[in-house]
Design a protein around this motif. Structure first.
Motif, PDB file in Angstrom:
ATOM      1  N   ALA A  26     -35.243 -51.479  42.630  1.00  0.00           N
ATOM      2  CA  ALA A  26     -34.430 -51.904  41.487  1.00  0.00           C
ATOM      3  C   ALA A  26     -35.127 -52.972  40.659  1.00  0.00           C
ATOM      4  CB  ALA A  26     -33.084 -52.425  41.980  1.00  0.00           C
ATOM      5  N   ALA A  27     -36.218 -53.493  41.166  1.00  0.00           N
ATOM      6  CA  ALA A  27     -36.991 -54.525  40.469  1.00  0.00           C
ATOM      7  C   ALA A  27     -38.471 -54.245  40.712  1.00  0.00           C
ATOM      8  CB  ALA A  27     -36.614 -55.914  40.995  1.00  0.00           C
ATOM      9  N   PRO A  28     -39.333 -54.761  39.857  1.00  0.00           N
ATOM     10  CA  PRO A  28     -40.760 -54.513  40.046  1.00  0.00           C
ATOM     11  C   PRO A  28     -41.269 -55.057  41.384  1.00  0.00           C
ATOM     12  CG  PRO A  28     -40.355 -55.435  37.867  1.00  0.00           C
ATOM     13  CD  PRO A  28     -39.065 -55.531  38.638  1.00  0.00           C
ATOM     14  N   ARG A  29     -42.064 -54.249  42.076  1.00  0.00           N
ATOM     15  CA  ARG A  29     -42.776 -54.711  43.264  1.00  0.00           C
ATOM     16  C   ARG A  29     -44.106 -55.341  42.866  1.00  0.00           C
ATOM     17  NH1 ARG A  29     -41.942 -49.459  47.150  1.00  0.00           N
ATOM     18  NH2 ARG A  29     -39.972 -50.114  48.121  1.00  0.00           N
ATOM     19  N   LEU A  30     -44.675 -54.840  41.789  1.00  0.00           N
ATOM     20  CA  LEU A  30     -45.841 -55.458  41.154  1.00  0.00           C
ATOM     21  C   LEU A  30     -45.384 -55.839  39.753  1.00  0.00           C
ATOM     22  CD1 LEU A  30     -48.882 -53.098  41.953  1.00  0.00           C
ATOM     23  CD2 LEU A  30     -48.297 -55.274  43.034  1.00  0.00           C
ATOM     24  N   ALA A  31     -45.354 -57.114  39.480  1.00  0.00           N
ATOM     25  CA  ALA A  31     -44.886 -57.566  38.166  1.00  0.00           C
ATOM     26  C   ALA A  31     -45.910 -57.204  37.096  1.00  0.00           C
ATOM     27  CB  ALA A  31     -44.655 -59.072  38.178  1.00  0.00           C
ATOM     28  N   PRO A  32     -45.440 -56.756  35.936  1.00  0.00           N
ATOM     29  CA  PRO A  32     -46.373 -56.535  34.827  1.00  0.00           C
ATOM     30  C   PRO A  32     -47.113 -57.836  34.503  1.00  0.00           C
ATOM     31  CG  PRO A  32     -44.192 -55.642  34.325  1.00  0.00           C
ATOM     32  CD  PRO A  32     -44.057 -56.447  35.585  1.00  0.00           C
ATOM     33  N   ILE A  33     -48.388 -57.738  34.207  1.00  0.00           N
ATOM     34  CA  ILE A  33     -49.184 -58.917  33.846  1.00  0.00           C
ATOM     35  C   ILE A  33     -48.790 -59.312  32.426  1.00  0.00           C
ATOM     36  CG2 ILE A  33     -51.514 -59.794  33.461  1.00  0.00           C
ATOM     37  CD1 ILE A  33     -52.458 -57.732  35.593  1.00  0.00           C
ATOM     38  N   GLU A  34     -48.231 -60.498  32.278  1.00  0.00           N
ATOM     39  CA  GLU A  34     -47.635 -60.886  30.996  1.00  0.00           C
ATOM     40  C   GLU A  34     -48.635 -60.899  29.851  1.00  0.00           C
ATOM     41  OE1 GLU A  34     -45.295 -61.190  28.088  1.00  0.00           O
ATOM     42  OE2 GLU A  34     -44.489 -60.833  30.082  1.00  0.00           O
ATOM     43  N   ALA A  35     -49.858 -61.363  30.072  1.00  0.00           N
ATOM     44  CA  ALA A  35     -50.849 -61.390  28.985  1.00  0.00           C
ATOM     45  C   ALA A  35     -51.157 -59.967  28.504  1.00  0.00           C
ATOM     46  CB  ALA A  35     -52.125 -62.085  29.451  1.00  0.00           C
ATOM     47  N   VAL A  36     -51.230 -59.025  29.434  1.00  0.00           N
ATOM     48  CA  VAL A  36     -51.470 -57.631  29.065  1.00  0.00           C
ATOM     49  C   VAL A  36     -50.241 -57.067  28.356  1.00  0.00           C
ATOM     50  CG1 VAL A  36     -51.961 -55.313  29.960  1.00  0.00           C
ATOM     51  CG2 VAL A  36     -53.126 -57.307  30.941  1.00  0.00           C
ATOM     52  N   ALA A  37     -49.060 -57.416  28.856  1.00  0.00           N
ATOM     53  CA  ALA A  37     -47.815 -56.949  28.226  1.00  0.00           C
ATOM     54  C   ALA A  37     -47.737 -57.414  26.773  1.00  0.00           C
ATOM     55  CB  ALA A  37     -46.606 -57.433  29.025  1.00  0.00           C
ATOM     56  N   ALA A  38     -48.099 -58.672  26.522  1.00  0.00           N
ATOM     57  CA  ALA A  38     -48.046 -59.208  25.160  1.00  0.00           C
ATOM     58  C   ALA A  38     -48.989 -58.430  24.238  1.00  0.00           C
ATOM     59  CB  ALA A  38     -48.398 -60.691  25.161  1.00  0.00           C
ATOM     60  N   LYS A  39     -50.208 -58.159  24.715  1.00  0.00           N
ATOM     61  CA  LYS A  39     -51.165 -57.390  23.917  1.00  0.00           C
ATOM     62  C   LYS A  39     -50.660 -55.966  23.695  1.00  0.00           C
ATOM     63  CE  LYS A  39     -55.451 -59.730  25.187  1.00  0.00           C
ATOM     64  NZ  LYS A  39     -56.721 -59.593  25.919  1.00  0.00           N
ATOM     65  N   ALA A  40     -50.114 -55.367  24.741  1.00  0.00           N
ATOM     66  CA  ALA A  40     -49.608 -53.991  24.630  1.00  0.00           C
ATOM     67  C   ALA A  40     -48.435 -53.930  23.662  1.00  0.00           C
ATOM     68  CB  ALA A  40     -49.205 -53.470  26.003  1.00  0.00           C
ATOM     69  N   ARG A  41     -47.540 -54.919  23.727  1.00  0.00           N
ATOM     70  CA  ARG A  41     -46.392 -54.961  22.805  1.00  0.00           C
ATOM     71  C   ARG A  41     -46.887 -54.970  21.360  1.00  0.00           C
ATOM     72  NH1 ARG A  41     -44.539 -59.029  25.651  1.00  0.00           N
ATOM     73  NH2 ARG A  41     -43.436 -58.102  27.374  1.00  0.00           N
ATOM     74  N   GLU A  42     -47.875 -55.791  21.090  1.00  0.00           N
ATOM     75  CA  GLU A  42     -48.429 -55.895  19.741  1.00  0.00           C
ATOM     76  C   GLU A  42     -49.083 -54.573  19.325  1.00  0.00           C
ATOM     77  OE1 GLU A  42     -48.962 -57.459  16.124  1.00  0.00           O
ATOM     78  OE2 GLU A  42     -47.840 -58.430  17.747  1.00  0.00           O
ATOM     79  N   ALA A  43     -49.859 -53.988  20.216  1.00  0.00           N
ATOM     80  CA  ALA A  43     -50.569 -52.741  19.904  1.00  0.00           C
ATOM     81  C   ALA A  43     -49.615 -51.574  19.705  1.00  0.00           C
ATOM     82  CB  ALA A  43     -51.563 -52.425  21.013  1.00  0.00           C
ATOM     83  N   MET A  44     -48.480 -51.588  20.388  1.00  0.00           N
ATOM     84  CA  MET A  44     -47.548 -50.463  20.336  1.00  0.00           C
ATOM     85  C   MET A  44     -46.438 -50.635  19.304  1.00  0.00           C
ATOM     86  SD  MET A  44     -47.126 -49.546  24.363  1.00  0.00           S
ATOM     87  CE  MET A  44     -48.566 -49.425  25.412  1.00  0.00           C
ATOM     88  N   LYS A  45     -46.440 -51.751  18.565  1.00  0.00           N
ATOM     89  CA  LYS A  45     -45.372 -52.016  17.601  1.00  0.00           C
ATOM     90  C   LYS A  45     -45.144 -50.877  16.623  1.00  0.00           C
ATOM     91  CE  LYS A  45     -46.116 -56.221  15.936  1.00  0.00           C
ATOM     92  NZ  LYS A  45     -45.980 -57.565  15.404  1.00  0.00           N
ATOM     93  N   ALA A  46     -46.225 -50.288  16.142  1.00  0.00           N
ATOM     94  CA  ALA A  46     -46.107 -49.251  15.120  1.00  0.00           C
ATOM     95  C   ALA A  46     -45.955 -47.848  15.711  1.00  0.00           C
ATOM     96  CB  ALA A  46     -47.339 -49.296  14.214  1.00  0.00           C
TER      97      ALA A  46
END
Length: 189
Positions: free
Chosen positions: A8-28
């Motif tokens: 029900a929750a992540p066993r491996l947490a997403p790496i926040e720095a990568v998540a931030a970059k991915a969020r920006e890259a996937m915005k469009a």
């Protein structure tokens, strides 16, 4: 088959720095796959390898995208990988699958009027999921619709997304914002 409970929750947490970059890259983009990207980033070598394989399965090769998405959705359902199913609900819609068809991917094959080609592809996925080998009858039927290259593509699509589904389930990757979960039955009328 019976399935183990999914985390029900992540066993491996997403790496926040990568998540931030991915969020920006996937915005469009219409697809939001931040959590899988940031979770796979725990091992960049494996992330690059499966990413290249998945991109090839989805966007290159011999099968029409609609057939690929039907196969991927079916494997996601069979594996009870809600993240996988949700992401490919969006991809499926993008290649023309209706929400009703996406729902019917989750049901026994005889409950929907699939084309003979679609039914054959779905049966190949079901056989691979059940026994890691396509049975003679399913193979023979599929070969009436798919040439050798198409068969390889179909087998690789199912296999790739079985691997991805197992990763997503085991790591407890959570749905990204705006990504649907399991489909609802179509409204009659």
């Amino acid at each position: 088959p019976l399935h183990l409970a999914r985390p029900a929750a992540p066993r491996l947490a997403p790496i926040e720095a990568v998540a931030a970059k991915a969020r920006e890259a996937m915005k469009a983009q219409p697809i939001n796959a931040v959590n899988v990207t940031a979770t796979m980033a725990h091992n960049r070598t494996m992330s690059k390898a499966i990413g290249a394989f998945a991109q090839t399965v989805l966007f290159a090769g011999d099968l029409p995208r609609r057939q690929v998405e039907i196969a991927v959705l079916r494997m996601g359902w069979n594996c009870q990988a809600v993240y996988e199913f949700g992401q490919h609900t969006l991809f499926g819609r993008d290649v023309g699958l209706s929400d009703a068809e996406i729902f019917w991917v989750t049901r026994p094959l005889n409950q929907h009027s699939w084309t003979a080609e679609e039914r054959a592809a779905l049966q190949v996925v079901d056989d691979l999921y059940a026994d890691d080998c396509v049975g003679d009858a399913a193979w023979a039927e599929a070969r009436t619709h798919f040439d050798e290259a198409g068969m390889v593509h179909l087998l690789m699509a199912a296999g790739c997304y079985r691997v991805v589904s197992g990763f997503l389930n085991s790591c407890g990757v959570q749905l990204d914002d705006g990504v649907p979960g399991w489909p609802l039955p179509p409204v009659a009328g």
